[in-house]
Scaffold this active site. Structure first.
Site, PDB file in Angstrom:
ATOM      1  N   GLY A  46      -0.515 -23.454   5.362  1.00 30.68           N
ATOM      2  CA  GLY A  46      -0.205 -22.078   5.736  1.00 30.68           C
ATOM      3  C   GLY A  46      -1.473 -21.382   6.216  1.00 30.68           C
ATOM      4  CD  GLN A  51      -6.064 -17.816   5.591  1.00 32.57           C
ATOM      5  OE1 GLN A  51      -4.890 -18.009   5.844  1.00 32.57           O
ATOM      6  NE2 GLN A  51      -6.743 -18.610   4.782  1.00 32.57           N
ATOM      7  CB  CYS A  94      -6.964 -20.205  -0.249  1.00 29.04           C
ATOM      8  SG  CYS A  94      -7.028 -18.999   1.081  1.00 29.04           S
ATOM      9  CG  LEU A  95      -6.639 -23.627   5.092  1.00 27.68           C
ATOM     10  CD1 LEU A  95      -6.004 -23.508   6.474  1.00 27.68           C
ATOM     11  CD2 LEU A  95      -7.216 -25.013   4.889  1.00 27.68           C
ATOM     12  CG  HIS A 136      -1.435 -18.260  -0.621  1.00 27.59           C
ATOM     13  ND1 HIS A 136      -2.244 -18.815  -1.591  1.00 27.59           N
ATOM     14  CD2 HIS A 136      -2.223 -18.159   0.493  1.00 27.59           C
ATOM     15  CE1 HIS A 136      -3.457 -19.020  -1.085  1.00 27.59           C
ATOM     16  NE2 HIS A 136      -3.467 -18.644   0.188  1.00 27.59           N
ATOM     17  CD  GLU A 137      -0.694 -18.550   4.083  1.00 32.15           C
ATOM     18  OE1 GLU A 137      -1.541 -17.820   4.620  1.00 32.15           O
ATOM     19  OE2 GLU A 137      -0.991 -19.618   3.515  1.00 32.15           O
ATOM     20  CG  HIS A 140      -4.279 -14.732   3.265  1.00 36.30           C
ATOM     21  ND1 HIS A 140      -5.597 -14.668   2.891  1.00 36.30           N
ATOM     22  CD2 HIS A 140      -3.864 -15.988   2.962  1.00 36.30           C
ATOM     23  CE1 HIS A 140      -5.972 -15.843   2.392  1.00 36.30           C
ATOM     24  NE2 HIS A 140      -4.939 -16.657   2.417  1.00 36.30           N
TER      25      HIS A 140
HETATM   26 ZN    ZN Z   1      -4.908 -18.594   1.721  1.00 37.07          ZN
END
Ligand code: ZN
Length: 174
Positions: A46, A51, A94-95, A136-137, A140
């Protein structure tokens, strides 16, 4: 399509609140194509536009099922309209927080209203990993990271790990 640089915490941009998209046009679609390519290349499931530094309410998700076939999902202006009272735990990563994982508790099911890639209004009932991932997204888009749910002590330990990692990386670059 192009692979973009993923922002890593700590970074103030990750804490910005993203803005709704007015119109789904070619520009938005090609941005989502880039997000997807960036996500795949980083082995993520995701990614939110913020991000890669763009404060727009855009999310791409692909849970990459066992067959490893691509099933990209695009969410424009996603909004959670219903959440289950039943909670479930998942070991989230998380990225923007590379190599860090922590068990986070969230509602196990949620209904999401959004516009799809073509700009059509949709409602999705999400369960399991998809429900976790969407929540989660969407966090963000509000400037929230999963570590914000942890106690201060746990968060400090995790962030210390992250800054140590960065130092190690710097050393390698030299
Ligand atoms: Zn994340």
């Amino acid at each position: 399509m192009a692979i973009k640089k993923i922002l890593i915490e700590p970074n103030k941009i990750l804490r910005q609140v993203s803005q709704p998209v007015d119109k789904v046009n070619k520009e938005i679609q090609s941005l989502m194509d880039d997000m997807l390519e960036t996500m795949y290349s980083a082995n993520g499931i995701g990614l939110a536009a913020i991000q890669i530094g763009i404060p727009k309410n855009l999310i791409v998700i692909d849970l990459l099922t066992k067959e490893k076939k691509k099933h990209p999902m695009y969410f424009i202006n996603p909004k959670i309209i219903k959440q289950s009272s039943k909670m479930s735990k998942y070991d989230e990563g998380c990225l923007s927080l590379p190599s860090l994982f922590a068990e986070i508790q969230r509602p196990s099911e949620c209904d999401v209203e959004y516009l799809n890639y073509e700009g059509k209004k949709k409602i999705l009932k999400a369960t399991g990993l998809l429900a976790t991932c969407i929540q989660h997204e969407i966090d963000h888009l509000k400037g929230i990271l999963f570590i914000d749910y942890l106690s201060k002590l746990k968060r400090d330990i995790i962030l210390k790990k992250l800054s140590k990692q960065k130092l190690d990386q710097k050393r390698l670059v030299i």
